[in-house]
Design an enzyme around this catalytic site. Structure first.
Site, PDB file in Angstrom:
ATOM      1  N   TRP A  89       5.270   0.688  10.541  1.00 24.57           N
ATOM      2  CA  TRP A  89       5.801  -0.492   9.833  1.00 24.57           C
ATOM      3  C   TRP A  89       5.252  -1.793  10.418  1.00 24.57           C
ATOM      4  O   TRP A  89       5.210  -2.812   9.740  1.00 24.57           O
ATOM      5  CB  TRP A  89       7.327  -0.496   9.852  1.00 24.57           C
ATOM      6  N   LYS A 142      18.467  13.251  -7.824  1.00 27.15           N
ATOM      7  CA  LYS A 142      17.124  12.884  -7.390  1.00 27.15           C
ATOM      8  C   LYS A 142      16.090  13.714  -8.159  1.00 27.15           C
ATOM      9  O   LYS A 142      16.303  14.888  -8.414  1.00 27.15           O
ATOM     10  CB  LYS A 142      17.010  13.217  -5.888  1.00 27.15           C
ATOM     11  N   ASP A 201      -1.799   3.040   2.852  1.00 30.11           N
ATOM     12  CA  ASP A 201      -1.098   3.299   4.096  1.00 30.11           C
ATOM     13  C   ASP A 201      -1.647   4.612   4.621  1.00 30.11           C
ATOM     14  O   ASP A 201      -1.626   5.605   3.905  1.00 30.11           O
ATOM     15  CB  ASP A 201       0.399   3.479   3.807  1.00 30.11           C
ATOM     16  N   PRO A 256       0.819  -1.221   0.000  1.00 29.92           N
ATOM     17  CA  PRO A 256       0.000   0.000   0.000  1.00 29.92           C
ATOM     18  C   PRO A 256       0.848   1.264   0.000  1.00 29.92           C
ATOM     19  O   PRO A 256       1.775   1.398   0.781  1.00 29.92           O
ATOM     20  CB  PRO A 256      -0.780  -0.114   1.318  1.00 29.92           C
ATOM     21  N   GLN A 287      12.652  -0.741  -0.046  1.00 28.09           N
ATOM     22  CA  GLN A 287      11.701  -1.515   0.752  1.00 28.09           C
ATOM     23  C   GLN A 287      12.244  -2.875   1.172  1.00 28.09           C
ATOM     24  O   GLN A 287      11.582  -3.593   1.914  1.00 28.09           O
ATOM     25  CB  GLN A 287      10.394  -1.719  -0.015  1.00 28.09           C
ATOM     26  N   TRP A 303       9.399  -2.811   4.069  1.00 26.47           N
ATOM     27  CA  TRP A 303       8.188  -3.616   3.975  1.00 26.47           C
ATOM     28  C   TRP A 303       8.472  -5.122   3.889  1.00 26.47           C
ATOM     29  O   TRP A 303       7.879  -5.918   4.609  1.00 26.47           O
ATOM     30  CB  TRP A 303       7.360  -3.160   2.761  1.00 26.47           C
ATOM     31  N   LYS A 347      10.667  18.158  -7.561  1.00 20.51           N
ATOM     32  CA  LYS A 347       9.632  19.032  -8.116  1.00 20.51           C
ATOM     33  C   LYS A 347      10.127  20.461  -8.203  1.00 20.51           C
ATOM     34  O   LYS A 347       9.867  21.151  -9.171  1.00 20.51           O
ATOM     35  CB  LYS A 347       8.385  18.966  -7.234  1.00 20.51           C
TER      36      LYS A 347
END
Ligand SMILES: [Zn+2]
Ligand SMILES: [Zn+2]
Length: 957
Positions: free
Chosen positions: A518, A591, A84, A45, A554, A558, A594
Site C-alpha cells: 500500500w 457475494k 499493481d 492500478p 478503497q 488506496w 465463481k
C-alpha cells in the site's frame, strides 16, 4: 426495380472499436486539447493476477465516462494504465503453483528463484484485461503502462521513504498486529475488514479456574474463546468499579463478577461481595509454568477498567500477549511478554509433548489437560466472528511484532483539515472518511515477505547503526560492491549489497523487511512518473488529480494511503474529486462467487446486450451512490430495451427517409412538436451538464431514458405524417429538427455510451451533416437559453395527458385507434390550436372542441358514435396503412412512385376506395389505382374487417 441502400447492417460495437483504433481517435481526442488545460486523472492500478470481474468493469467504466466528458469540455485528459505487481496476492498464487506449503520452503528454494517466478506470473492475465478494457469501450494508454515493480517506480518509493524518515515520521516499534502464521507476515486491520475476511466460527470457549495464592481452594473464573492463549497467560484483569462475589460451590470457592452469577448452574452459597478494586494485586498460580525470560513479575490481578465488560464472560479477563488490549495492559503494568507461538503458528514453548503443534490444535489439548487437572469450570460451543487471512484463508492470530511504522497520529490534524477540501461523491463518504482518519492507527509499512520493494535500510552488524538510502545513485556511492544504474530494487538483488558503517567501519546488511504494497500504491502519483528523478516540470502541472474513482473498500485503502503520503510530502490533498462505487453482488444478494456460479459471465452479457447497455446499466444504478447492487440480468435487458433498442429504432426510422438539401438548421420550424423537442433537448443539455459536473451519472441516465422515450414515443410517433409528407417544407423541417436532436444527443451520450453515439454520428455523416472523423472529437454541446420554453413544456404535458385519457376511453369502448371518430370535447383547460391539432392526430378524431365552463379540472369526453361516413373514412385509412406496409416490405423510399392494382368484392371497401381515391393515392405515392376483377401474378393478400383484399404494387421509378 429500385432499391435503396439503407438496408445495410447496423455497425457492430466491435467494428466501432476497430474504427477508433484504425483512426487513432483516442490519441487525437487528447492531442487536440491544449497542454496547459489539463484534467488530471489517476487510474488506480489493479492486479493482473486474476480475470476482470464485474467490480472491475464498473470501475473501469466509471473511470472512462468522466475523462471522456472532461475531454469533450476541452480539457486534456491523459490516461495511463498501471499494474499493481507486488504483495501477498501474487505471492500466494506462486506458492500454490510451486507447491510451497511453508514460508521456510521459500528460503530453501531461494528468494531469487521465488521472486523471479513472481515476476514471470504477475502480468499473466494482462491480455485478458486488455480485451475487456477494449471491449467495454474504455480508452486508456494501455500498452505503455507503469508497473509497481519497475525500477523507476520502486526508486521513487525509496525516495519518499527516506524523505519522511528524515523528517521523523518513521519509527520502529513492537505492536500487536494481525498476523498470518501461514504467510508469516503481519496484515493491517483494514486489509482484513476491507474484503470482509471475518467468518462466523463455532469453537469451544472455556472458563478456566485460576487458583489464588495463599487462599485455600479459591479460584478466579476467567473466560476465553482462544484456549491456546492460556499457556501464555500473564495476568487477569477485573473492572475495579464493579461488584464481584465469592461463592461456595460444593467445597470450592469461586470468584466472578456479580452481574454474571447466573452462569453458575449448580447450587451455590454467596460468601462475600466486594468491589473489583479489592482484588487488585492478588496473586494466583499460572496454569502453565513458563519462563518469563527476565525479572518481570506477572500472574496477579490488574485493573482493566471498562474494557472488562459486566455482561460477557465472568468479568475477569485472562491476559496474554495475543490481543490488542492485552498488549496495552502488558506495557502499562510492565508484565512479561510470553510469545509461546512461533512465526509458523506452532507452539514453541509450553508442555513438552505439545511443542510443534499448530496453534489451533493446542485448543483441544488445553481443554483435556485442564479438565484432568480439575481446573476447567465450563466448556461451551461459542459462535463468534473470527478473522482469516484474505489470501490463504488461515485463521489469523494477534501477535506482538517488531515492525516499522509511519506515525499517523502526528499528521491526523492535517489529514482531517485537508479532507475538507476533497469532494466526495456521494457526499456522505466524507463523514465516514473522517471517522476512518480519526480512528487510524499508526501505519505498519514493513512486511516480512519477498516480492515487493525492498526497504532501503542497512544496519551495522556490530554497532547496529542504521542508514537509509533514497536513490540508486546514493546506493552506488555508498555500496561496497559495484552496482549498475538500472539496479533492480527487489529483495533478492538488493540483499547482496552492503555498506560500510560510518561509526565503527564494520559491514552493514540490509534489514530483511520489504514494504507494505500500500505504500507503493499510495506513492502512485509520483512513482508512476519516476518523480522527482524525472518529470519535475510535468509534475508541477499534474498534481493533484482532478478525479479518482474506486469501490468503497478503497476509501480506507488506496484513497487513504494516497492522502497520507501527499500530506507527508506536500501537506496537501492528492485528488480533488472522488467517486466511490458500491459493491456488485450476485442476484440473491450474496457475494459473487465463481464456484457457486451465481452470476452470468460478463462476456456473455456483453455479447447479448452490448457494452453500451452494460455501461448504462451500471452508471444508472445505485452503485454510483456507493450503495451495493444485486446484479440482475433482467434489468440489463430492460435497460437494453428502454435505451438501446428505442434509440436504434429511431435511427432506423431516420435512415429510411430520403430528402435533399437537409441541414441541421432549426430556426424556421414553427411546428409545436419541433419546438417542444428542441426545447426539451436544450433543457437536457443544461441539466446533464450540471449533473455530469456533479459526477451524478445515476440521475443523468434517468434523464436520458426519459428523453429517448419522449423522442421515440411522442415526438416521432406524432410527427410521422410530417416525415412522410409530400409537402417538402413540412418534411424538411421535421427532418432538420430530428437531425439537430440526434447530433446533440450523440454528443451528450458520448461519455456514457460511446458506441451508440458513434453510430448516430455516422448516420449524420452519411448525410454530410457533420464532418469530423468521430463523435469523440466533438466538443460538449452548449444549450441555448432562448430555446428553452417552459410554457411549451407545460402545455405539451397537458396535451399528452389528454391523449392518454382519450386513448383510455377508446380502449374502454373497444374502438381501435384506426377508426376515425368525430370529435372529442375538452373542458376545464385552455390550449392553443397547434396543441389541439396534435391531439386530433394522436387520437384520430376529426375535431377537438374546447368548451369553456367552470370545471376546476380537465374533463375529456370522446364522441364514440361511428357514422357510415366515419366508417368509410376508417376503411380508407386502414387501406393506406396496409399499403404503406407493403411499400416498406418492398424497400421503397418515399421517392418511388407506384401504380396500385387492387381486387376485392367488399362493397364498402370499393365505396371507400372511390370516395377517398385522391387521398389514398397521395398517401401511398401512387399515380393510379386500378381495380381488377381477374387474377394477376404476385397478388398479395390482406384483410380489412374480414373482407379479403388482393393487391399488386407496380413500381414505376
Ligand atoms: Zn496468509
Ligand atoms: Zn557500526
Amino acid at each position: 426495380m429500385v432499391r435503396i441502400s439503407n438496408k445495410k447492417k447496423e455497425l457492430k460495437e466491435e467494428e466501432i472499436i476497430q474504427f477508433w483504433k484504425d483512426n487513432k481517435i483516442f490519441e487525437k481526442s487528447i492531442e487536440q486539447r491544449a497542454m496547459d488545460n489539463p484534467f488530471i486523472f489517476y487510474d488506480g492500478p489493479p492486479f493482473a493476477t486474476g480475470l476482470p470481474h464485474y467490480g472491475h468493469i464498473l470501475s473501469l467504466v466509471t473511470k472512462d465516462v468522466f475523462p471522456r466528458y472532461w475531454t469533450m469540455k476541452g480539457y486534456r485528459c491523459e490516461r495511463k494504465w498501471g499494474w499493481d505487481c507486488h504483495g501477498l496476492p501474487i505471492e500466494s498464487i506462486c506458492e500454490k503453483e510451486l507447491n510451497l506449503k511453508k514460508k521456510n520452503e521459500i528460503y530453501e528454494m531461494g528468494i531469487s528463484k521465488f521472486n523471479e517466478f513472481c515476476r514471470s506470473k504477475v502480468l499473466w492475465y494482462a491480455n485478458e484485461w486488455k480485451k475487456t478494457v477494449d471491449r467495454m469501450g474504455k480508452w486508456i494508454e494501455f500498452d505503455n503502462s507503469y508497473k509497481t515493480m519497475d525500477n523507476g517506480y520502486m526508486e521513487t518509493v525509496w525516495y519518499i521513504f527516506k524523505k519522511i524518515y528524515n523528517e521523523g515520521f518513521v519509527y520502529k516499534g513492537k505492536k500487536v498486529l494481525y498476523y498470518c502464521p501461514h504467510c508469516e507476515t503481519p496484515l493491517s486491520n483494514f486489509e482484513i475488514s476491507m474484503d470482509n475476511s471475518y467468518k462466523d466460527v463455532s469453537e469451544p470457549s472455556i472458563t478456566a479456574k485460576f487458583k489464588l495464592k495463599k487462599e485455600l481452594k479459591t479460584f478466579f473464573l476467567a473466560w476465553t474463546t482462544t484456549p491456546w492463549t492460556l499457556i501464555g497467560n500473564v495476568a487477569l484483569a477485573v473492572n475495579s468499579n464493579r461488584e464481584y462475589v465469592k461463592i461456595k460451590v460444593n467445597n470450592e470457592y469461586l470468584i466472578l463478577i456479580k452481574s454474571q452469577l447466573d452462569l453458575i448452574k449448580e447450587d451455590y452459597k454467596l460468601v462475600v461481595e466486594f468491589r473489583g478494586e479489592d482484588l487488585l494485586n492478588k496473586e494466583y498460580e499460572p496454569l502453565y509454568r513458563m519462563s518469563t525470560g527476565g525479572s518481570k513479575k506477572g500472574h496477579f490481578i490488574i485493573d482493566g477498567g471498562d474494557e472488562v465488560l459486566s455482561d460477557e464472560g465472568t468479568g475477569i479477563i485472562h491476559m496474554a500477549v495475543y490481543g490488542e488490549f492485552d498488549y496495552e495492559m502488558i506495557k502499562k503494568y510492565d508484565l512479561p511478554i510470553i510469545q509461546h507461538i512461533d512465526e509458523h503458528g506452532n507452539l514453541a514453548e509450553g508442555p513438552e509433548e505439545w511443542v510443534g503443534l499448530w496453534f489451533k490444535d493446542v485448543d483441544k489439548k488445553v481443554l483435556e489437560d485442564l479438565k484432568q487437572r480439575e481446573l476447567l469450570f465450563n466448556v461451551e460451543v461459542y459462535t463468534h466472528s473470527y478473522p482469516f487471512c484474505y489470501r490463504c484463508d488461515t485463521p489469523l492470530i494477534y501477535n506482538a511484532l517488531d515492525a516499522w511504522f509511519i506515525n499517523i497520529q502526528q499528521i491526523k490534524p492535517k489529514l482531517l483539515e485537508t479532507n475538507n477540501s476533497i469532494k466526495w461523491y456521494p457526499k456522505e463518504i466524507s463523514r465516514s472518511y473522517q471517522n476512518i482518519i480519526n480512528s487510524a492507527p499508526d501505519w505498519c509499512i514493513s512486511r516480512n515477505r519477498f516480492w515487493a520493494t525492498a526497504m532501503p535500510i542497512w544496519e551495522c552488524v556490530e554497532c547496529k547503526e542504521m542508514k537509509v538510502i533514497g536513490s540508486v545513485k546514493e546506493l552506488q556511492e555508498k555500496a561496497v560492491e559495484d552496482i549498475p544504474e538500472d539496479l533492480d530494487l527487489h529483495r533478492h538483488i538488493v540483499d547482496k549489497i552492503h555498506l560500510t558503517c560510518s561509526k565503527c567501519g564494520k559491514i552493514m546488511n540490509r534489514i530483511p523487511e520489504v514494504f507494505d504494497c500500500w505504500l507503493e500504491s499510495g506513492s502512485m502519483p509520483y512513482a508512476a512518473k519516476h518523480y522527482p528523478f524525472e518529470n519535475v516540470e510535468w509534475f508541477k502541472h499534474n498534481f493533484p488529480s482532478d478525479f479518482v474513482s474506486e469501490y468503497i473498500g478503497q476509501v480506507r485503502a488506496w484513497f487513504y494511503y494516497m492522502h497520507v503520503i501527499s500530506v507527508l510530502l506536500f501537506d496537501t490533498i492528492p485528488f480533488k474529486n472522488v467517486v466511490v462505487n458500491g459493491n456488485i453482488l450476485a442476484e440473491d444478494g450474496t457475494k459473487m462467487s465463481k464456484s457457486k456460479r451465481n452470476f452470468p459471465d460478463p462476456n456473455l452479457i456483453i455479447e447479448k446486450y452490448g457494452a453500451d447497455a452494460l455501461r448504462i446499466y451500471l452508471m444508472s444504478s445505485q452503485l454510483m451512490r456507493a450503495k451495493d447492487l444485486n446484479f440482475k440480468e433482467e434489468i440489463v435487458k430492460q435497460v437494453y430495451r428502454r435505451f438501446n433498442l428505442l434509440l436504434t429504432n429511431v435511427l432506423k426510422f431516420y435512415s429510411l427517409i430520403d430528402i435533399d438539401n437537409l441541414t441541421m438548421d432549426i430556426a424556421n420550424s414553427d411546428n409545436i412538436l419541433d419546438r417542444w423537442i428542441v426545447s426539451s433537448l436544450n433543457k437536457l443539455i443544461q441539466d446533464i451538464t450540471l449533473l455530469m459536473d456533479d459526477y451524478n451519472t445515476a440521475e443523468v441516465s434517468r434523464l436520458f431514458f426519459n428523453f429517448i422515450e419522449d423522442l421515440s414515443t411522442w415526438y416521432i410517433k406524432n410527427s410521422r405524417n410530417r416525415f412522410k409528407s409530400e409537402i417538402i417544407k413540412e418534411k424538411l423541417s421535421a427532418m432538420k429538427t430530428l437531425s439537430y436532436i440526434l447530433y446533440n444527443l450523440s454528443k451528450l451520450l458520448a461519455p456514457l455510451t460511446p458506441f451508440i453515439s458513434e453510430k448516430i454520428y455516422h448516420k449524420l455523416k452519411k448525410r454530410r451533416l457533420v464532418n469530423l472523423k468521430s463523435i469523440h472529437l466533438e466538443n460538449w454541446p452548449h444549450f441555448d437559453e432562448k430555446l428553452i420554453n417552459s410554457k411549451v413544456h407545460k402545455n405539451m404535458e397537458l396535451t399528452r395527458e389528454i391523449v392518454q385519457r382519450s386513448l383510455e376511453l377508446r380502449n374502454k369502448s373497444k374502438i381501435p385507434v384506426r377508426q376515425i371518430l368525430n370529435k372529442v370535447i375538452l373542458r376545464g383547460i385552455n390550449l392553443d390550436t397547434e396543441y389541439l391539432d396534435v391531439i386530433s392526430d394522436a387520437i384520430n378524431v376529426k375535431k377537438v372542441l374546447v368548451e369553456e365552463g367552470d370545471e376546476p379540472e380537465l374533463l375529456v369526453e370522446l364522441d364514440i358514435n361511428i357514422t357510415p361516413e366515419l366508417k368509410l373514412e376508417g376503411i380508407a385509412r386502414n387501406l393506406i396503412r396496409h399499403l404503406n406496409n407493403f411499400r416498406k416490405k418492398q424497400n421503397l423510399s418515399t421517392k418511388n412512385r407506384i401504380n396500385l392494382y387492387l381486387k376485392t368484392k367488399d362493397k364498402e371497401i370499393i365505396k371507400a376506395l372511390e370516395k377517398y381515391a385522391e387521398k389514398i393515392k397521395k398517401m401511398i405515392q401512387a399515380d393510379k389505382i386500378i381495380q381488377i376483377k381477374e387474377d394477376k401474378e404476385n397478388l398479395k393478400e390482406f384483410k380489412i374487417e374480414n373482407s379479403v383484399i388482393q393487391v399488386y404494387l407496380e413500381v414505376k421509378y
